[in-house]
Write an enzyme that holds these catalytic residues in place. Structure first.
Site, PDB file in Angstrom:
ATOM      1  N   ASP A 295      46.681   7.674  -9.728  1.00  0.00           N
ATOM      2  CA  ASP A 295      46.682   6.512  -8.837  1.00  0.00           C
ATOM      3  C   ASP A 295      48.032   5.801  -8.796  1.00  0.00           C
ATOM      4  O   ASP A 295      48.102   4.570  -8.894  1.00  0.00           O
ATOM      5  CB  ASP A 295      45.608   5.499  -9.258  1.00  0.00           C
TER       6      ASP A 295
ATOM      7  N   GLU B  52      38.322   6.203  -0.804  1.00  0.00           N
ATOM      8  CA  GLU B  52      38.942   5.191  -1.666  1.00  0.00           C
ATOM      9  C   GLU B  52      40.463   5.253  -1.484  1.00  0.00           C
ATOM     10  O   GLU B  52      40.973   5.933  -0.604  1.00  0.00           O
ATOM     11  CB  GLU B  52      38.582   5.455  -3.129  1.00  0.00           C
TER      12      GLU B  52
END
Length: 327
Positions: free
Chosen positions: A40, A210
């Site tokens: 991420d 997401e």
């Protein structure tokens, strides 16, 4: 037969490792850009330094701190350990995720997800920590989550803060296949409402899972997100373009996905701009070949390029990474 397949696979993995080492020697970043399991990644540029703020990729219960990495040239990275940890967040118990950072008036605001809440009775959501340096240490700024509820079925995770040209800060976030956008007050520690009185607006595009990210280029808003499952091979990045930061966002297509010869599960990215007009880099995580653990994720960087008509070209994943570039 299985023995021969194993030997071939071993040779491929060894070859990729040799190419990565060679890339470093040839003044290329190499991929991954630094060692360890990290995911991420959010990239940023502060004071002629590139920065990467990733999630520490391990079991949720052990995700209790964040490290950061800085570089002057994209090839040599310095690790800054535990810039934020549960010691500075009174309400955090696990799952410290997906940092997003902005600088304002000499202070640095680091937005993070915490506790992986599954319902509105649990404590957690999106918090914000502040520091006087991009290397921290960061301390929870408000003592509680900034977003602590599940609104529009969007789990409060994977926040990305975007500064528009008019000085307005927006925060895009959301898991479980839903994406919200909110407006931040000038203090960056609270939310304000839109002109219609709403605080949360759902802007979910087709295929969204997401990991939202916003890039503005030539007056257009390039909204990007991750699709598929973050532990799966099919994790990937798609995008849309709009004239408005609130959309609507019509899906254009996939720009980053697995390459069975390089790595799988490529997603949850960010983009940083170099000093040249069309110099952009995509920073993302992927699963290296030969690993079955979903948390085996490494941070990589490759070029992000555009066509003449403004579309994002498919990203070519590499072992070599990108060339040395000072700001």
């Amino acid at each position: 037969m299985y023995k021969n397949i194993a030997i071939i696979f071993f040779v491929i993995v060894c070859t990729l490792s040799v190419l990565t080492v060679a890339a470093k020697k040839d003044k290329l970043s190499g991929n991954p850009v630094f060692s360890g399991w990290y995911a991420d990644p959010e990239g940023a540029v502060f004071d002629k330094h590139y920065w990467i703020y990733p999630t520490y990729s391990t079991a949720f219960s052990k995700q209790l701190w964040l490290d950061a990495f800085s570089s002057t040239d994209l090839t040599n990275w310095q690790k800054h350990e535990r810039i934020l940890s549960n010691e500075g967040i009174s309400w955090l118990k696990s799952a410290l995720w997906a940092p997003s950072i902005v600088e304002k008036d000499g202070r640095y605001y680091l937005f993070f997800g915490g506790n992986n809440i599954q319902n509105n009775d649990q404590l957690g959501g999106i918090g914000v920590a502040v520091a006087d340096s991009p290397a921290g240490p960061f301390i929870d700024a408000i003592g509680k989550p900034l977003v602590d509820k599940i609104v529009n079925n969007a789990q409060p995770i994977d926040q990305h803060v975007f500064l528009d040209d008019d000085g307005q800060y927006y925060m895009y976030y959301g898991g479980w296949g839903h994406c919200n956008v909110v407006k931040l007050n000038p203090d960056l520690l609270s939310l304000t409402t839109f002109n219609d009185g709403e605080t949360f607006k759902e802007i979910t595009p087709e295929g969204y899972t997401e990991g939202p990210f916003m890039l503005k280029r030539d007056g257009k808003y390039y909204f990007m997100w991750s699709e598929g499952g973050f532990t799966m091979d099919n994790y990937r990045v798609a995008y849309a373009v709009s004239d408005n930061p609130l959309g609507p966002f019509k899906r254009e297509g996939v720009i980053l996905q697995q390459d069975p010869a390089i790595g799988t599960g490529a997603g949850h990215h960010s983009v940083i701009k170099g000093k040249r007009r069309n110099e952009y880099y995509i920073i993302y995580h992927r699963h290296p070949l030969g690993y079955t653990d979903g948390n085996a994720r490494e941070t990589c960087i490759d070029k992000l390029q555009f066509s003449k008509d403004g579309k994002i070209l498919p990203v070519k994943m590499t072992v070599q990474g990108v060339k040395r570039r000072k700001l």
